[in-house]
Design a protein around this motif. Structure first.
Motif, PDB file in Angstrom:
ATOM      1  N   THR A   1       0.856  -1.191   0.000  1.00  7.27           N
ATOM      2  CA  THR A   1       0.000   0.000   0.000  1.00  7.27           C
ATOM      3  C   THR A   1       0.881   1.225   0.000  1.00  7.27           C
ATOM      4  O   THR A   1       1.947   1.228   0.610  1.00  7.27           O
ATOM      5  CB  THR A   1      -0.921   0.105   1.241  1.00  7.27           C
ATOM      6  OG1 THR A   1      -0.151   0.544   2.348  1.00  7.27           O
ATOM      7  CG2 THR A   1      -1.604  -1.156   1.564  1.00  7.27           C
ATOM      8  N   ASP A   2       0.422   2.250  -0.669  1.00  4.66           N
ATOM      9  CA  ASP A   2       1.051   3.569  -0.716  1.00  4.66           C
ATOM     10  C   ASP A   2       2.331   3.576  -1.564  1.00  4.66           C
ATOM     11  O   ASP A   2       2.414   4.283  -2.540  1.00  4.66           O
ATOM     12  CB  ASP A   2       1.255   4.088   0.733  1.00  4.66           C
ATOM     13  CG  ASP A   2       2.346   5.115   0.875  1.00  4.66           C
ATOM     14  OD1 ASP A   2       2.532   5.887  -0.062  1.00  4.66           O
ATOM     15  OD2 ASP A   2       2.996   5.147   1.932  1.00  4.66           O
ATOM     16  N   ARG A   3       3.331   2.788  -1.189  1.00  6.44           N
ATOM     17  CA  ARG A   3       4.601   2.812  -1.921  1.00  6.44           C
ATOM     18  C   ARG A   3       4.892   1.452  -2.564  1.00  6.44           C
ATOM     19  O   ARG A   3       4.594   0.418  -1.974  1.00  6.44           O
ATOM     20  CB  ARG A   3       5.753   3.151  -0.987  1.00  6.44           C
ATOM     21  CG  ARG A   3       5.619   4.502  -0.335  1.00  6.44           C
ATOM     22  CD  ARG A   3       6.812   4.803   0.534  1.00  6.44           C
ATOM     23  NE  ARG A   3       6.674   6.112   1.177  1.00  6.44           N
ATOM     24  CZ  ARG A   3       7.585   6.639   1.974  1.00  6.44           C
ATOM     25  NH1 ARG A   3       8.695   5.986   2.237  1.00  6.44           N
ATOM     26  NH2 ARG A   3       7.386   7.824   2.511  1.00  6.44           N
TER      27      ARG A   3
ATOM     28  N   ASP B   1      10.097   9.115  -7.683  1.00  7.51           N
ATOM     29  CA  ASP B   1       9.129   9.392  -8.748  1.00  7.51           C
ATOM     30  C   ASP B   1       8.691  10.860  -8.802  1.00  7.51           C
ATOM     31  O   ASP B   1       8.440  11.403  -9.879  1.00  7.51           O
ATOM     32  CB  ASP B   1       7.892   8.506  -8.576  1.00  7.51           C
ATOM     33  CG  ASP B   1       8.220   7.039  -8.829  1.00  7.51           C
ATOM     34  OD1 ASP B   1       9.333   6.754  -9.288  1.00  7.51           O
ATOM     35  OD2 ASP B   1       7.357   6.183  -8.567  1.00  7.51           O
ATOM     36  N   ARG B   2       8.581  11.496  -7.637  1.00 10.89           N
ATOM     37  CA  ARG B   2       8.188  12.920  -7.657  1.00 10.89           C
ATOM     38  C   ARG B   2       9.303  13.764  -8.264  1.00 10.89           C
ATOM     39  O   ARG B   2       9.038  14.780  -8.887  1.00 10.89           O
ATOM     40  CB  ARG B   2       7.834  13.393  -6.236  1.00 10.89           C
ATOM     41  CG  ARG B   2       6.495  12.846  -5.780  1.00 10.89           C
ATOM     42  CD  ARG B   2       6.174  13.157  -4.330  1.00 10.89           C
ATOM     43  NE  ARG B   2       4.923  12.487  -3.970  1.00 10.89           N
ATOM     44  CZ  ARG B   2       4.493  12.306  -2.722  1.00 10.89           C
ATOM     45  NH1 ARG B   2       5.205  12.759  -1.711  1.00 10.89           N
ATOM     46  NH2 ARG B   2       3.355  11.676  -2.497  1.00 10.89           N
ATOM     47  N   LYS B   3      10.536  13.355  -8.073  1.00 11.46           N
ATOM     48  CA  LYS B   3      11.670  14.053  -8.699  1.00 11.46           C
ATOM     49  C   LYS B   3      11.609  13.871 -10.212  1.00 11.46           C
ATOM     50  O   LYS B   3      11.709  14.827 -10.976  1.00 11.46           O
ATOM     51  CB  LYS B   3      12.981  13.493  -8.138  1.00 11.46           C
ATOM     52  CG  LYS B   3      14.223  14.132  -8.690  1.00 11.46           C
ATOM     53  CD  LYS B   3      15.455  13.651  -7.935  1.00 11.46           C
ATOM     54  CE  LYS B   3      16.710  14.400  -8.356  1.00 11.46           C
ATOM     55  NZ  LYS B   3      16.559  15.861  -8.416  1.00 11.46           N
TER      56      LYS B   3
ATOM     57  N   ALA C   1       9.052  20.979  -2.618  1.00 10.73           N
ATOM     58  CA  ALA C   1       9.189  20.023  -1.513  1.00 10.73           C
ATOM     59  C   ALA C   1       8.339  18.793  -1.813  1.00 10.73           C
ATOM     60  O   ALA C   1       7.174  18.931  -2.184  1.00 10.73           O
ATOM     61  CB  ALA C   1       8.742  20.670  -0.208  1.00 10.73           C
ATOM     62  N   HIS C   2       8.897  17.613  -1.622  1.00  9.42           N
ATOM     63  CA  HIS C   2       8.178  16.375  -1.934  1.00  9.42           C
ATOM     64  C   HIS C   2       7.017  16.097  -0.988  1.00  9.42           C
ATOM     65  O   HIS C   2       6.290  15.146  -1.192  1.00  9.42           O
ATOM     66  CB  HIS C   2       9.129  15.180  -1.932  1.00  9.42           C
ATOM     67  CG  HIS C   2      10.082  15.160  -3.087  1.00  9.42           C
ATOM     68  ND1 HIS C   2      10.958  14.128  -3.310  1.00  9.42           N
ATOM     69  CD2 HIS C   2      10.296  16.047  -4.090  1.00  9.42           C
ATOM     70  CE1 HIS C   2      11.680  14.377  -4.399  1.00  9.42           C
ATOM     71  NE2 HIS C   2      11.300  15.545  -4.880  1.00  9.42           N
ATOM     72  N   ASN C   3       6.894  16.858   0.117  1.00  8.69           N
ATOM     73  CA  ASN C   3       5.651  16.788   0.908  1.00  8.69           C
ATOM     74  C   ASN C   3       5.406  18.087   1.666  1.00  8.69           C
ATOM     75  O   ASN C   3       6.286  18.954   1.740  1.00  8.69           O
ATOM     76  CB  ASN C   3       5.608  15.552   1.834  1.00  8.69           C
ATOM     77  CG  ASN C   3       6.414  15.699   3.109  1.00  8.69           C
ATOM     78  OD1 ASN C   3       7.258  16.575   3.232  1.00  8.69           O
ATOM     79  ND2 ASN C   3       6.160  14.824   4.075  1.00  8.69           N
TER      80      ASN C   3
ATOM     81  N   VAL D   1       3.584  18.593  -2.046  1.00  2.49           N
ATOM     82  CA  VAL D   1       2.708  17.468  -2.374  1.00  2.49           C
ATOM     83  C   VAL D   1       2.068  16.957  -1.078  1.00  2.49           C
ATOM     84  O   VAL D   1       2.746  16.942  -0.039  1.00  2.49           O
ATOM     85  CB  VAL D   1       3.503  16.302  -3.018  1.00  2.49           C
ATOM     86  CG1 VAL D   1       2.562  15.183  -3.475  1.00  2.49           C
ATOM     87  CG2 VAL D   1       4.343  16.783  -4.182  1.00  2.49           C
ATOM     88  N   ASP D   2       0.838  16.541  -1.102  1.00  6.71           N
ATOM     89  CA  ASP D   2       0.065  15.882  -0.031  1.00  6.71           C
ATOM     90  C   ASP D   2      -1.312  16.540   0.143  1.00  6.71           C
ATOM     91  O   ASP D   2      -2.320  15.889   0.048  1.00  6.71           O
ATOM     92  CB  ASP D   2       0.746  15.861   1.352  1.00  6.71           C
ATOM     93  CG  ASP D   2       1.712  14.687   1.521  1.00  6.71           C
ATOM     94  OD1 ASP D   2       1.785  13.838   0.592  1.00  6.71           O
ATOM     95  OD2 ASP D   2       2.395  14.625   2.557  1.00  6.71           O
ATOM     96  N   ALA D   3      -1.315  17.826   0.527  1.00  5.21           N
ATOM     97  CA  ALA D   3      -2.576  18.523   0.847  1.00  5.21           C
ATOM     98  C   ALA D   3      -3.173  18.058   2.175  1.00  5.21           C
ATOM     99  O   ALA D   3      -4.375  17.826   2.273  1.00  5.21           O
ATOM    100  CB  ALA D   3      -3.610  18.411  -0.283  1.00  5.21           C
TER     101      ALA D   3
END
Ligand code: GYE
Length: 329
Positions: free
Chosen positions: A129-131, A184-186, A233-235, A262-264
């Motif tokens: 899950t998630d990752r 992946d976000r990079k 920023a990645h989060n 990222v996140d919100a």
């Protein structure tokens, strides 16, 4: 009265689960009856969580715990404090305890084959899950439920390309080294900013997805890197840490230096509504319900899709103001 209704509902759920189990061939683990007094057909799930590094993670853990309870699934939960060796130990102990299903969110992408092979040999299905993990052997897990992190990085990059003019010097606060969302976000962000040759990543360091990490790395960037226009920023948590560092350096976050995260999660959305963050890409932590549904199917030996992608959007400051009153996390 309430208790009675809850008990009655629980009984119905258990009966439904028992009915599911009957036809299926796959009640593989011998986890039945392990505590809880739920009878032989209670599903036991071992969940190895990454840690408690961020607001996202806290919301994710809560979602999983609540959904397990609602589904009548007995949850064995562990927190690895962002260390792979702790997660491996937890998974190994779930194998020894013969749980019915193991779920986990891998802190990094590589190095999982040996322990997942142990689960496979013990006939215990695994759900990511998630990752995701990076392994050639896709038989080591049944399905992967989570976001498309490359897509998230692309949304962040696209906003920067479309909403700025002139040269942009970007500093990047990465997630923990080797984690799927950091990689992946990079990647997605770099792909999109490639559309403009006047946008440049001038510094990039891991801040481990924590507020303290984001603050520390940003302080170092502010000392070492001249003329920073943008923080990616990645989060949210690292972005919030960067805001503290920017203010301490006498600059105005969101104006002198733009911030994309990222996140919100709620704290991020509040900073966005105030204009201290400029844009947030959503990443949904509420995976619990879908995870429990998948677990029930997998334990019953039913086929499940090998990839389940979470749907998510993006927020500007105005959209954050509108969304905040109903925000659950
Ligand atoms: O974005 C970050 C958390 O894996 C999607 O991990 C998750 C990431 C999330 O620490 O805040």
């Amino acid at each position: 009265m309430v208790k009675k209704i809850t008990a009655a509902l629980g009984a119905v759920l258990l009966a439904a689960l028992a009915a599911c189990g009957e036809g299926g061939s796959g009640s593989a683990g011998a986890g039945g009856g392990a505590g809880g007094g739920g009878g032989d057909d209670t599903i036991t799930m071992g969940f190895a969580q990454v840690g408690a590094e961020s607001g996202w993670r806290t919301a994710n853990t809560k979602s999983i715990q609540e959904a397990a309870e609602a589904a009548g699934i007995e949850l064995k939960f562990s927190d690895a404090q962002q260390r792979q060796e702790n997660q491996i130990k937890a998974i190994r102990s779930y194998v020894q305890q013969k749980v019915d299903v193991i779920a986990f969110s891998p802190v990094v992408e590589t190095g999982w084959d040996p322990v997942l092979l142990e689960a496979k040999r013990a006939n215990i299905p695994v759900i990511l899950t998630d990752r995701a993990i990076d392994s050639e052997d896709t038989s080591l897990y049944k399905t992967f439920l989570g976001s498309d992190f490359v897509e998230e990085g692309k949304k962040a990059g696209k906003w920067l390309v479309e909403n700025t003019t002139g040269p942009q010097r970007v500093v990047e606060l990465q997630g923990n080294t080797g984690a799927a969302p950091a990689i992946d976000r990079k990647k997605g962000f770099e792909e999109e900013i490639g559309a403009r040759d006047d946008i440049e990543i001038v510094a990039s360091q891991p801040g481990d997805f924590t507020r303290a990490g984001g603050k520390q790395v940003m302080e170092a960037f502010l000392r070492s890197t001249p003329n920073i226009d943008v923080v990616y920023a990645h989060n949210d948590d690292m972005g919030l840490g960067a805001i503290e560092a920017i203010k301490a350096a006498g600059k105005v976050p969101g104006k002198d230096i733009k911030i994309i995260t990222v996140d919100a999660v709620k704290a991020g959305m509040e900073a966005l509504a105030k204009g201290e963050i400029n844009f947030i890409v959503e990443c949904n932590p509420l995976l619990g319900e879908q995870l429990m549904e998948l677990a029930e199917k997998v334990v019953a030996g039913e086929e499940v899709p090998t990839r389940v992608v979470t749907e998510e959007g993006t927020f500007t400051s105005e959209q954050a103001k509108a969304a905040l009153p109903d925000r659950k996390y």
